[in-house]
Design a protein around this motif. Structure first.
Motif, PDB file in Angstrom:
ATOM      1  N   HIS A   1      13.753  -7.526  -1.366  1.00  0.00           N
ATOM      2  CA  HIS A   1      13.365  -7.778   0.024  1.00  0.00           C
ATOM      3  C   HIS A   1      12.512  -6.616   0.503  1.00  0.00           C
ATOM      4  CE1 HIS A   1      13.616  -8.977   4.241  1.00  0.00           C
ATOM      5  NE2 HIS A   1      13.955  -7.738   4.527  1.00  0.00           N
ATOM      6  N   PHE A   2      11.392  -6.928   1.141  1.00  0.00           N
ATOM      7  CA  PHE A   2      10.500  -5.872   1.614  1.00  0.00           C
ATOM      8  C   PHE A   2      11.044  -5.237   2.885  1.00  0.00           C
ATOM      9  CE2 PHE A   2       6.790  -4.532   4.221  1.00  0.00           C
ATOM     10  CZ  PHE A   2       6.390  -3.472   3.420  1.00  0.00           C
ATOM     11  N   GLN A   3      11.208  -3.924   2.843  1.00  0.00           N
ATOM     12  CA  GLN A   3      11.628  -3.152   4.001  1.00  0.00           C
ATOM     13  C   GLN A   3      10.417  -2.429   4.559  1.00  0.00           C
ATOM     14  OE1 GLN A   3      14.844  -2.946   5.375  1.00  0.00           O
ATOM     15  NE2 GLN A   3      13.758  -1.911   7.049  1.00  0.00           N
ATOM     16  N   ALA A   4       9.953  -2.864   5.731  1.00  0.00           N
ATOM     17  CA  ALA A   4       8.732  -2.314   6.311  1.00  0.00           C
ATOM     18  C   ALA A   4       8.895  -0.842   6.666  1.00  0.00           C
ATOM     19  CB  ALA A   4       8.336  -3.111   7.550  1.00  0.00           C
ATOM     20  N   GLY A   5       7.823  -0.064   6.472  1.00  0.00           N
ATOM     21  CA  GLY A   5       7.819   1.352   6.803  1.00  0.00           C
ATOM     22  C   GLY A   5       7.294   1.605   8.208  1.00  0.00           C
ATOM     23  N   PRO A   6       7.126   2.856   8.560  1.00  0.00           N
ATOM     24  CA  PRO A   6       6.720   3.216   9.928  1.00  0.00           C
ATOM     25  C   PRO A   6       5.308   2.783  10.311  1.00  0.00           C
ATOM     26  CG  PRO A   6       6.784   5.166   8.521  1.00  0.00           C
ATOM     27  CD  PRO A   6       7.412   4.056   7.748  1.00  0.00           C
ATOM     28  N   LEU A   7       4.466   2.418   9.337  1.00  0.00           N
ATOM     29  CA  LEU A   7       3.117   1.970   9.693  1.00  0.00           C
ATOM     30  C   LEU A   7       3.110   0.629  10.412  1.00  0.00           C
ATOM     31  CD1 LEU A   7       0.835   2.925   6.654  1.00  0.00           C
ATOM     32  CD2 LEU A   7       1.097   4.084   8.843  1.00  0.00           C
ATOM     33  N   PHE A   8       4.214  -0.093  10.383  1.00  0.00           N
ATOM     34  CA  PHE A   8       4.270  -1.402  11.030  1.00  0.00           C
ATOM     35  C   PHE A   8       4.645  -1.268  12.507  1.00  0.00           C
ATOM     36  CE2 PHE A   8       4.436  -2.425   6.592  1.00  0.00           C
ATOM     37  CZ  PHE A   8       3.764  -3.637   6.482  1.00  0.00           C
ATOM     38  N   HIS A   9       3.949  -0.385  13.184  1.00  0.00           N
ATOM     39  CA  HIS A   9       4.087  -0.199  14.621  1.00  0.00           C
ATOM     40  C   HIS A   9       2.688  -0.207  15.234  1.00  0.00           C
ATOM     41  CE1 HIS A   9       8.021   1.221  13.259  1.00  0.00           C
ATOM     42  NE2 HIS A   9       8.462   1.033  14.494  1.00  0.00           N
ATOM     43  N   ASN A  10       2.623  -0.257  16.556  1.00  0.00           N
ATOM     44  CA  ASN A  10       1.326  -0.335  17.233  1.00  0.00           C
ATOM     45  C   ASN A  10       0.625   1.009  17.306  1.00  0.00           C
ATOM     46  OD1 ASN A  10       3.167  -2.486  19.216  1.00  0.00           O
ATOM     47  ND2 ASN A  10       1.446  -3.238  18.032  1.00  0.00           N
ATOM     48  N   LEU A  11       1.328   2.041  17.732  1.00  0.00           N
ATOM     49  CA  LEU A  11       0.746   3.369  17.894  1.00  0.00           C
ATOM     50  C   LEU A  11       1.451   4.327  16.951  1.00  0.00           C
ATOM     51  CD1 LEU A  11       0.531   3.502  21.801  1.00  0.00           C
ATOM     52  CD2 LEU A  11      -1.217   2.752  20.186  1.00  0.00           C
ATOM     53  N   ILE A  12       0.680   4.967  16.080  1.00  0.00           N
ATOM     54  CA  ILE A  12       1.238   5.855  15.062  1.00  0.00           C
ATOM     55  C   ILE A  12       0.723   7.269  15.295  1.00  0.00           C
ATOM     56  CG2 ILE A  12       1.554   6.255  12.600  1.00  0.00           C
ATOM     57  CD1 ILE A  12       2.541   3.528  13.435  1.00  0.00           C
ATOM     58  N   LEU A  13       1.640   8.216  15.372  1.00  0.00           N
ATOM     59  CA  LEU A  13       1.263   9.623  15.377  1.00  0.00           C
ATOM     60  C   LEU A  13       1.517  10.191  13.994  1.00  0.00           C
ATOM     61  CD1 LEU A  13       0.418  12.306  16.711  1.00  0.00           C
ATOM     62  CD2 LEU A  13       2.838  12.675  17.228  1.00  0.00           C
ATOM     63  N   VAL A  14       0.462  10.619  13.330  1.00  0.00           N
ATOM     64  CA  VAL A  14       0.570  11.274  12.023  1.00  0.00           C
ATOM     65  C   VAL A  14       0.395  12.770  12.273  1.00  0.00           C
ATOM     66  CG1 VAL A  14      -0.461  11.520   9.742  1.00  0.00           C
ATOM     67  CG2 VAL A  14      -0.278   9.255  10.793  1.00  0.00           C
ATOM     68  N   ASP A  15       1.497  13.487  12.229  1.00  0.00           N
ATOM     69  CA  ASP A  15       1.474  14.909  12.552  1.00  0.00           C
ATOM     70  C   ASP A  15       1.129  15.726  11.310  1.00  0.00           C
ATOM     71  OD1 ASP A  15       1.591  16.934  14.347  1.00  0.00           O
ATOM     72  OD2 ASP A  15       3.770  16.958  14.560  1.00  0.00           O
ATOM     73  N   GLU A  16       0.125  16.602  11.447  1.00  0.00           N
ATOM     74  CA  GLU A  16      -0.350  17.471  10.359  1.00  0.00           C
ATOM     75  C   GLU A  16      -0.714  16.643   9.126  1.00  0.00           C
ATOM     76  OE1 GLU A  16       1.091  21.784  10.554  1.00  0.00           O
ATOM     77  OE2 GLU A  16       2.941  20.620  10.631  1.00  0.00           O
ATOM     78  N   ILE A  17      -1.725  15.811   9.307  1.00  0.00           N
ATOM     79  CA  ILE A  17      -2.125  14.857   8.270  1.00  0.00           C
ATOM     80  C   ILE A  17      -2.542  15.550   6.978  1.00  0.00           C
ATOM     81  CG2 ILE A  17      -4.504  14.779   9.162  1.00  0.00           C
ATOM     82  CD1 ILE A  17      -4.609  11.855   8.285  1.00  0.00           C
ATOM     83  N   ASN A  18      -3.073  16.766   7.062  1.00  0.00           N
ATOM     84  CA  ASN A  18      -3.546  17.442   5.851  1.00  0.00           C
ATOM     85  C   ASN A  18      -2.439  18.143   5.075  1.00  0.00           C
ATOM     86  OD1 ASN A  18      -3.284  19.212   7.985  1.00  0.00           O
ATOM     87  ND2 ASN A  18      -4.981  20.522   7.373  1.00  0.00           N
TER      88      ASN A  18
END
Length: 329
Positions: free
Chosen positions: A99-116
């Motif tokens: 069963h696929f368990q969706a990750g945090p990208l399946f939201h409308n607004l995503i904050l990616v902190d310190e992407i690098n």
């Protein structure tokens, strides 16, 4: 509700209320607030660079409070895995299947902190989500929400243990916005606001007129209807072209630039200039709108050669020289 039937004055008033609310919650960062709204209206993603403690997280969290959208924060670290973003297939013994368990990208607004701070595989997973509005897990592909905005942050102070973003991923960000420290008076206001929140005298509550997602989509449609004169369109194309053949415009640019902007930069500049005009209550784009948004559209898309780097030249200086040399209509 159909997007095109939304009352234009109601939608614009709601965006004005949202902007006022954000400026009350994020003191001294009016440019960041405006760029967040522009990215939302232009259906793009935002890269924010600045020292820690400047309310970058608070800004997008407040945006999620002011519209009908859910918010998710992801802290990028060197040990992060792609599945930590996308989700993964989980085996359920009682059903005898995955069963696929969706990750945090399946939201409308995503904050990616310190992407690098995350390795290349994680950055690639985010790249697919930003570029295609979908993620792939195994042989399956899953669509992301229609409203999907990534705001990523970078810390310009520390570079140890970081993974520089590849040019392909940088190009996927519509805007690259710089934030800096507030002045003394604003710092005092921030201290007072923090004190009131600690005493529960004020809370992070949404504005009285909360935006629905249907209104956001209607606003995006209205932005696309903003008049763009042929002369302004030619100006945008000339600015982008000048980054590719700089020797025809300026000896300095020819000496500094190694690689110019892609057609995606022209599209981003047009969409963002339309959004600025709409937020200003106008139904037409001016050359000043283009000049106002050009630094944020271009600064992460220009590659400097070794001569420029050796002399401490920045992409900001390149953009300013570009705006000086390309004739404005």
């Amino acid at each position: 509700m159909d997007v095109v039937t939304q009352p234009a004055d109601t939608i614009l008033s709601a965006f004005y209320a949202l902007r006022a609310y954000l400026n009350e919650q994020i003191l001294g960062q009016e440019n960041l607030v405006e760029r967040l709204l522009v990215a939302l209206l232009a259906d793009g993603h935002l890269l924010v660079e600045g020292p820690p403690g400047l309310a970058k997280t608070r800004a997008i969290k407040a945006l999620a409070q002011g519209i009908e959208a859910d918010f998710q924060r992801v802290q990028f670290t060197p040990d992060l895995l792609p599945s930590d973003l996308t989700g993964s297939d989980i085996y359920r013994p009682e059903q005898g299947s995955f069963h696929f368990q969706a990750g945090p990208l399946f939201h409308n607004l995503i904050l990616v902190d310190e992407i690098n701070r995350a390795p290349a595989k994680v950055q690639s997973a985010l790249l697919e989500a930003m570029a295609e509005h979908q993620i792939s897990v195994g042989a399956a592909t899953y669509p992301l929400p229609r409203m999907f905005l990534v705001m990523a942050t970078q810390n310009p102070i520390e570079h140890e243990g970081t993974y520089p973003l590849p040019e392909a991923q940088l190009d996927r960000f519509m805007l690259h916005t710089l934030v800096d420290y507030p002045d003394r008076a604003t710092t005092l206001r921030i201290m007072e606001l923090s004190r009131r929140e600690a005493r529960k005298e004020t809370e992070l509550t949404p504005p009285h007129i909360a935006l629905t997602q249907a209104q956001v989509f209607a606003a995006r449609h209205a932005v696309l209807e903003i008049t763009l004169a042929d002369s302004v369109a030619e100006y945008i194309a000339a600015l982008v072209e000048a980054t590719r053949i700089p020797k025809q415009y300026s000896p300095k640019l020819a000496e500094w630039l190694r690689w110019g902007a892609s057609p995606r930069a022209a599209i981003a500049m047009e969409r963002c200039a339309r959004a600025l005009a709409w937020l200003d209550g106008r139904d037409y784009v001016t050359p000043e709108d283009v000049q106002a948004i050009a630094p944020d559209v271009l600064r992460h898309r220009l590659l400097l050669n070794y001569t420029a780097q050796a002399h401490g030249v920045t992409t900001n200086e390149c953009v300013l020289e570009l705006l000086r040399q390309v004739p404005m209509p």
